[in-house]
Write an enzyme that holds these catalytic residues in place. Sequence first.
Site, PDB file in Angstrom:
ATOM      1  N   TYR A   1       6.787  46.235  44.993  1.00 10.84           N
ATOM      2  CA  TYR A   1       5.422  46.596  45.380  1.00 10.84           C
ATOM      3  C   TYR A   1       5.064  45.880  46.689  1.00 10.84           C
ATOM      4  O   TYR A   1       4.558  46.492  47.635  1.00 10.84           O
ATOM      5  CB  TYR A   1       4.439  46.208  44.271  1.00 10.84           C
ATOM      6  CG  TYR A   1       3.016  46.622  44.572  1.00 10.84           C
ATOM      7  CD1 TYR A   1       2.543  47.885  44.204  1.00 10.84           C
ATOM      8  CD2 TYR A   1       2.153  45.763  45.252  1.00 10.84           C
ATOM      9  CE1 TYR A   1       1.257  48.277  44.489  1.00 10.84           C
ATOM     10  CE2 TYR A   1       0.860  46.149  45.554  1.00 10.84           C
ATOM     11  CZ  TYR A   1       0.403  47.407  45.176  1.00 10.84           C
ATOM     12  OH  TYR A   1      -0.863  47.793  45.475  1.00 10.84           O
ATOM     13  N   ASP A   2       5.359  44.588  46.729  1.00  6.18           N
ATOM     14  CA  ASP A   2       5.037  43.796  47.917  1.00  6.18           C
ATOM     15  C   ASP A   2       5.740  44.343  49.160  1.00  6.18           C
ATOM     16  O   ASP A   2       5.190  44.358  50.254  1.00  6.18           O
ATOM     17  CB  ASP A   2       5.435  42.329  47.713  1.00  6.18           C
ATOM     18  CG  ASP A   2       4.605  41.676  46.617  1.00  6.18           C
ATOM     19  OD1 ASP A   2       3.553  42.250  46.252  1.00  6.18           O
ATOM     20  OD2 ASP A   2       5.016  40.611  46.115  1.00  6.18           O
TER      21      ASP A   2
ATOM     22  N   LYS B   1     -20.670  46.624  24.756  1.00 11.79           N
ATOM     23  CA  LYS B   1     -21.633  46.307  25.797  1.00 11.79           C
ATOM     24  C   LYS B   1     -21.034  45.161  26.599  1.00 11.79           C
ATOM     25  O   LYS B   1     -21.047  44.008  26.179  1.00 11.79           O
ATOM     26  CB  LYS B   1     -22.983  45.926  25.206  1.00 11.79           C
ATOM     27  CG  LYS B   1     -24.053  45.772  26.272  1.00 11.79           C
ATOM     28  CD  LYS B   1     -25.446  45.694  25.666  1.00 11.79           C
ATOM     29  CE  LYS B   1     -26.519  45.815  26.729  1.00 11.79           C
ATOM     30  NZ  LYS B   1     -26.478  44.753  27.733  1.00 11.79           N
TER      31      LYS B   1
ATOM     32  N   ILE C   1     -30.747  50.626  29.081  1.00 10.28           N
ATOM     33  CA  ILE C   1     -30.815  51.166  27.729  1.00 10.28           C
ATOM     34  C   ILE C   1     -31.672  50.252  26.883  1.00 10.28           C
ATOM     35  O   ILE C   1     -31.712  49.044  27.084  1.00 10.28           O
ATOM     36  CB  ILE C   1     -29.459  51.296  27.008  1.00 10.28           C
ATOM     37  CG1 ILE C   1     -28.371  50.556  27.749  1.00 10.28           C
ATOM     38  CG2 ILE C   1     -29.097  52.732  26.802  1.00 10.28           C
ATOM     39  CD1 ILE C   1     -27.034  50.719  27.108  1.00 10.28           C
TER      40      ILE C   1
ATOM     41  N   CYS D   1     -15.690   0.028  12.118  1.00 11.18           N
ATOM     42  CA  CYS D   1     -15.197  -1.204  11.494  1.00 11.18           C
ATOM     43  C   CYS D   1     -14.562  -2.143  12.512  1.00 11.18           C
ATOM     44  O   CYS D   1     -14.113  -3.232  12.151  1.00 11.18           O
ATOM     45  CB  CYS D   1     -14.188  -0.878  10.401  1.00 11.18           C
ATOM     46  SG  CYS D   1     -12.614  -0.287  11.040  1.00 11.18           S
TER      47      CYS D   1
HETATM   48  S1  IVH Z   1     -24.892  52.838  29.485  1.00 11.87           S
HETATM   49  C1  IVH Z   1     -28.280  55.445  30.670  1.00 11.87           C
HETATM   50  N1  IVH Z   1     -22.842  51.595  28.446  1.00 11.87           N
HETATM   51  O1  IVH Z   1     -26.044  47.279  29.848  1.00 11.87           O
HETATM   52  C2  IVH Z   1     -27.374  54.427  30.091  1.00 11.87           C
HETATM   53  N2  IVH Z   1     -24.413  50.307  29.696  1.00 11.87           N
HETATM   54  O2  IVH Z   1     -29.320  48.432  30.157  1.00 11.87           O
HETATM   55  C3  IVH Z   1     -26.862  53.494  31.107  1.00 11.87           C
HETATM   56  N3  IVH Z   1     -23.804  47.931  29.890  1.00 11.87           N
HETATM   57  O3  IVH Z   1     -26.910  46.552  32.760  1.00 11.87           O
HETATM   58  C4  IVH Z   1     -26.093  52.360  30.619  1.00 11.87           C
HETATM   59  N4  IVH Z   1     -21.943  48.053  28.737  1.00 11.87           N
HETATM   60  O4  IVH Z   1     -24.602  47.630  32.951  1.00 11.87           O
HETATM   61  C5  IVH Z   1     -23.970  51.467  29.175  1.00 11.87           C
HETATM   62  N5  IVH Z   1     -20.943  50.651  27.486  1.00 11.87           N
HETATM   63  C6  IVH Z   1     -22.070  50.527  28.225  1.00 11.87           C
HETATM   64  C7  IVH Z   1     -22.485  49.294  28.758  1.00 11.87           C
HETATM   65  C8  IVH Z   1     -23.668  49.216  29.488  1.00 11.87           C
HETATM   66  C9  IVH Z   1     -22.760  47.250  29.426  1.00 11.87           C
HETATM   67  C10 IVH Z   1     -24.921  47.319  30.657  1.00 11.87           C
HETATM   68  C11 IVH Z   1     -25.315  48.078  31.869  1.00 11.87           C
HETATM   69  C12 IVH Z   1     -26.787  47.720  32.039  1.00 11.87           C
HETATM   70  C13 IVH Z   1     -27.208  47.449  30.645  1.00 11.87           C
HETATM   71  C14 IVH Z   1     -27.974  48.636  30.085  1.00 11.87           C
END
Ligand code: IVH
Length: 683
Positions: free
Chosen positions: A35-36, A120, A82, A426
């Site tokens: 690759y390098d 998340k 969300i 002790c």
């Molecule tokens: S969906 C309309 N999916 O959580 C929906 N967000 O408030 C948009 N985040 O800072 C977000 N993992 O960056 C979605 N699997 C995931 C996520 C995710 C992390 C974060 C996103 C945002 C916050 C949502």
Amino acid sequence: MQTPAELAAFLRAQLHHHAHQYYVLDAPSIPDAEYDRLFQQLQDLEAQHPELLTPDSPTQRVGGQVLDAFVSVKHAIPMLSIRTETDTEATGAQAFDTRIRKELGLGETDAPVEYVAELKFDGLAMSLRYENGVLAQAATRGDGEMGEDVTHNIRTIAQIPLNLNLAHHTPVPAVLEVRGEVYMARADFEALNERQRARIAAGEKGEKTFVNPRNAAAGAVRQLDSSIAAQRPLSFFAYGLGQISDDFAAFATHFELLMALKVWGFPVAEQTSCVQGAAGLVDFHQRMGQARDQLPFDIDGVVYKVNRLDWQRQLGFVTREPRWAVAHKYPAQEQLTTVQAIEVQVGRTGKLTPVAKLAPVFVGGVTVTNATLHNEDEARRKDVRVGDTVVVRRAGDVIPEVVSVVLEKRLQDAQIFTMQHHCPVCNSPAVREEGEADYRCTGGLFCSAQRKQAILHFAHRRAVEIEDLGDKLVEQLVDAGVVKTLPDLYRLGFTALVTLERMAEKSANNVLASIEKSKHTTLPRFLFGLGIRHVGEATAKELARHFGSMDAIMDATLDQLLQVNDVGPTVAQSLRTFFDQAHNREVVEQLRACGVTWAEGEPTAGASLPLTGQTFVITGTLPTLSRDEAKDMLEAAGAKVAGSVSKKTHYVLAGAEAGSKLEKALALGVPVIDEDGLRALLA
Ligand code: IVH
């Protein structure tokens, strides 16, 4: 002959392909050196022919571009957030599903709603804009409407394709905006901090360590100088879409979209699952909660999304949040707090453990006031000092620990911690043996701290079990000099007890009754209760089974001990050392003289029990037996009881609300039995 332009295009295609194999699929198909070599060849070619350089060339990943300031960009489609709920229980998923069904007008007879359950990720949201298949712009979320252009830094992330991975002749979307999370993997974070520490130690100015992967990632993305960002190893997961050309927008489901993103070259977390109804969501929540600590990156919860895109459109948005998605957070596993003192605690076997006394902080679901610094080397490596602001971590059931110090907040006069070479209780010399990490107090039972621990261990629920003997009482008894050795417990009289502070007559009688009750015990419990180093419950059971009597165990030679299942040289030596000391034998004799008894049996060395060689895992709540009782029954029949399911597990004993272990058993085809099944096996 290839023209330089053709050669450049060929090299780029090769490099893109191999980078995708390596960084996204984790399946390199050529050696790094090869690759390098290709990379070098392209770099040379571009140097000779600057007109051939393109923005999506892999050579542009190394960074170097320096901005004066960030430029604001307006998102073609706003980046929403969300709705986030912090209830960690199943009820949250149920409530979400109920709401969705109601809004979609679904009745009880309609099928469960299909959801995509995602992790998340704990990083920062990013929008990646591809024009005609080439990465044109990367922008942070900002306030959702306007973000900042950080393309120069995002280019350095190897997992983000500079151009879409397109099979021959497939059309290219004129516009594609991919939304996802930029994060730093835990191992990369550790390595980065290690490098930072070295820089600080070398006296480099302006360097610091990072508090957590999220902060490190955010700092890297917000660099004006992309060569700095290039040194901060970032990763990416795609989880959604922004703007997309109409002719490409025909996905029916969110999952289908994610699969398309995968084909185009974006990493999509492998945990992402299609699940059915509330039950599927609950199950995902639980499984990920358990898997959380083993993941190579941080998550702070899970996200549930309605899979069907027509339903998503129908559900729409409330203010700035979609109705079709919700996030459920797990309790934070890391928090900042301050160190109020550093104490050294003495364990049952004399082990000295430095412990940071903390300003109380709620982390991982509980309030934490102590965090272990493990041992001298660890304490020195982390260089925790009194007054420091520290990151405390409590993950799962693991004991809380200090992860790192926030050096910027260190007070001028903070004192370096040094391990004393004597016992803090002790004052006996403490020694650290060659090859060992721990200092140990040499005071033995002369040391009141070891004495207290030894007594508590003997009285433990899984040893001889003295129910009413708690740590406060043991503390009082030892400090008052009433109990110096284990047999002293059985010589305690009513008067000695009631004269203790805060001891009513009734409690004194309860204590005496539970001490009396403990006299009838079993050989394995008694042996385990002696607290011999390296002799845990399982080993005690093996020894009892093998030798049948206490005297046979005390008199066994090293060679005889080595015959026992699971007994190796360390354990055998530890037993010999213990019983070679006259005062330990004396303790056993006196306990017997005080009336402590157990049944002794014939040695069963070599003989095998009905379940010898079989491994069981217990999960869930059994109808009548406690887990401990089930474990005792199984072990008495010769079985081993393990904590996790593998291909080598013979049976899983499952009760109500069994979770991931049951699932794993089913997946691996391990037979599952219930309490009745267990009784049948033992009968
Ligand atoms: S969906 C309309 N999916 O959580 C929906 N967000 O408030 C948009 N985040 O800072 C977000 N993992 O960056 C979605 N699997 C995931 C996520 C995710 C992390 C974060 C996103 C945002 C916050 C949502």
